[in-house]
Write a protein that holds these residues in place. Structure first.
Motif, short mmCIF file in Angstrom:
data_model
loop_
_atom_site.label_atom_id
_atom_site.label_comp_id
_atom_site.label_asym_id
_atom_site.label_seq_id
_atom_site.Cartn_x
_atom_site.Cartn_y
_atom_site.Cartn_z
N ASP A 30 0.85 -1.19 0.00
CA ASP A 30 0.00 0.00 0.00
C ASP A 30 0.89 1.24 0.00
OD1 ASP A 30 -1.85 2.01 0.29
OD2 ASP A 30 -2.96 1.02 1.89
N LYS A 31 1.14 1.77 -1.20
CA LYS A 31 2.01 2.94 -1.34
C LYS A 31 1.38 4.20 -0.74
CE LYS A 31 4.22 1.11 -5.43
NZ LYS A 31 4.46 1.22 -6.85
N SER A 32 0.06 4.21 -0.57
CA SER A 32 -0.60 5.40 -0.05
C SER A 32 -0.84 5.35 1.45
CB SER A 32 -1.94 5.60 -0.77
OG SER A 32 -2.82 4.53 -0.46
N PHE A 33 -0.44 4.25 2.12
CA PHE A 33 -0.65 4.15 3.56
C PHE A 33 0.15 5.24 4.25
CE2 PHE A 33 0.31 2.38 7.78
CZ PHE A 33 -0.99 2.25 8.24
N ASN A 34 -0.48 5.91 5.21
CA ASN A 34 0.11 7.08 5.85
C ASN A 34 0.02 6.93 7.36
OD1 ASN A 34 0.85 9.59 6.71
ND2 ASN A 34 -0.41 10.70 5.26
N ILE A 35 1.13 7.04 8.05
CA ILE A 35 1.11 6.93 9.50
C ILE A 35 1.05 8.30 10.18
CG2 ILE A 35 2.27 4.71 9.59
CD1 ILE A 35 4.79 6.33 10.43
N THR A 36 0.80 9.35 9.45
CA THR A 36 0.81 10.67 10.06
C THR A 36 -0.46 10.94 10.86
OG1 THR A 36 -0.12 11.66 8.06
CG2 THR A 36 2.28 11.67 8.30
N TYR A 37 -1.52 10.18 10.63
CA TYR A 37 -2.75 10.39 11.40
C TYR A 37 -2.78 9.41 12.56
CZ TYR A 37 -7.58 10.86 12.77
OH TYR A 37 -8.72 11.07 13.49
N ILE A 38 -1.99 9.73 13.58
CA ILE A 38 -1.99 8.92 14.78
C ILE A 38 -2.50 9.80 15.91
CG2 ILE A 38 -0.56 7.66 16.43
CD1 ILE A 38 1.34 7.04 14.13
N GLN A 39 -3.56 9.34 16.54
CA GLN A 39 -4.13 10.12 17.62
C GLN A 39 -3.18 10.12 18.82
OE1 GLN A 39 -7.95 8.41 18.27
NE2 GLN A 39 -8.77 9.15 16.36
N SER A 40 -3.25 11.18 19.61
CA SER A 40 -2.30 11.32 20.72
C SER A 40 -2.74 10.58 21.98
CB SER A 40 -2.10 12.80 21.03
OG SER A 40 -3.33 13.38 21.40
N LEU A 41 -3.93 10.01 21.98
CA LEU A 41 -4.38 9.27 23.16
C LEU A 41 -3.61 7.97 23.27
CD1 LEU A 41 -8.21 9.72 22.55
CD2 LEU A 41 -6.75 11.10 24.01
N THR A 42 -3.13 7.67 24.45
CA THR A 42 -2.42 6.40 24.66
C THR A 42 -3.04 5.67 25.84
OG1 THR A 42 -0.78 7.52 26.02
CG2 THR A 42 -0.23 7.21 23.69
N ASP A 145 11.03 -1.56 2.46
CA ASP A 145 10.70 -0.13 2.40
C ASP A 145 9.32 0.20 1.83
OD1 ASP A 145 13.13 0.63 3.56
OD2 ASP A 145 14.15 0.55 1.63
N ILE A 146 8.31 -0.62 2.15
CA ILE A 146 6.93 -0.30 1.78
C ILE A 146 6.01 -0.93 2.82
CG2 ILE A 146 6.59 -2.30 0.26
CD1 ILE A 146 4.95 -0.34 -1.55
N TRP A 147 4.94 -0.22 3.16
CA TRP A 147 3.95 -0.78 4.08
C TRP A 147 3.27 -1.94 3.37
CZ3 TRP A 147 3.93 0.20 9.03
CH2 TRP A 147 4.49 1.39 9.49
N TYR A 148 3.20 -3.09 4.04
CA TYR A 148 2.71 -4.31 3.41
C TYR A 148 1.79 -5.03 4.38
CZ TYR A 148 3.04 -8.36 0.29
OH TYR A 148 2.77 -9.38 -0.59
N GLY A 149 0.56 -5.30 3.95
CA GLY A 149 -0.36 -5.98 4.86
C GLY A 149 -1.76 -6.07 4.35
#
Length: 180
Positions: A30-42, A145-149
């Motif tokens: 998935d070349k468009s997978f983006n990890i920048t939208y991670i909520q700050s709640l832990t 070097d690519i998100w795979y899943g």
């Protein structure tokens, strides 16, 4: 009138078959997978059990990263699961990781990211939260070097569409049989 009903039912059957999906799911890049939208709640803790295939390399020095989440945008991210001295991801072994992140509903996607020269073949990834767990079966080498899943979030909604289609075909059949 019977010929018309027969033609309509054949069309409905062919249309339904064309919507059918393969029962064996394969991981995808998935070349468009983006990890920048991670909520700050832990506030929630997850257990990730990653099983390395017996046909993988004996051990890997590669850096393994995981991200998973639900259909509502709750994304959990854990960089660099491995550590060279931990002997993680050896052939025919399972490694368990505790990962914290935002509370998610039903986990419906998981992606792995590999960086390194060795190559690595996971058998499965099991994500547990509270009393529920979901397992994703890889059984393939992870590209570098690519998100795979897997992203099964859309599969759930397409199943609902398919169920609605069956309902509509049933109504159409009843209407046509009443007209005869």
């Amino acid at each position: 009138m019977m010929k018309a009903l027969f033609v309509v039912l054949q069309f409905a059957f062919i249309f339904t078959l064309s919507e059918a999906q393969s029962s064996i799911l394969q991981p995808q890049a998935d070349k468009s997978f983006n990890i920048t939208y991670i909520q700050s709640l832990t506030s929630c803790s997850y257990t990730a059990v990653i099983t390395t295939s017996c046909s993988s390399v004996e051990y890997t020095r590669d850096q393994i990263t995981i991200s998973f989440g639900d259909a509502y945008g709750n994304q959990i991210y854990a960089p660099s699961l491995d550590h060279p001295s931990s002997r993680a991801f050896e052939r025919c072994s399972s490694d368990t990781f505790q990962i914290s992140g935002p509370c998610a509903n039903r986990i419906c996607y998981v992606y792995l990211f590999l960086t390194g020269p060795d190559g690595w073949k996971p058998e499965s990834v099991k994500i547990g939260y509270n009393t529920t767990a979901v397992t994703f079966y890889y059984n393939t080498f992870i590209p570098n070097d690519i998100w795979y899943g897997f992203n099964l979030c859309q599969s759930a909604s397409s199943h609902q569409i398919s169920s609605r289609s069956w309902f509509m075909y049933g109504i159409l059949g009843l209407v046509l049989s009443a007209l005869m």
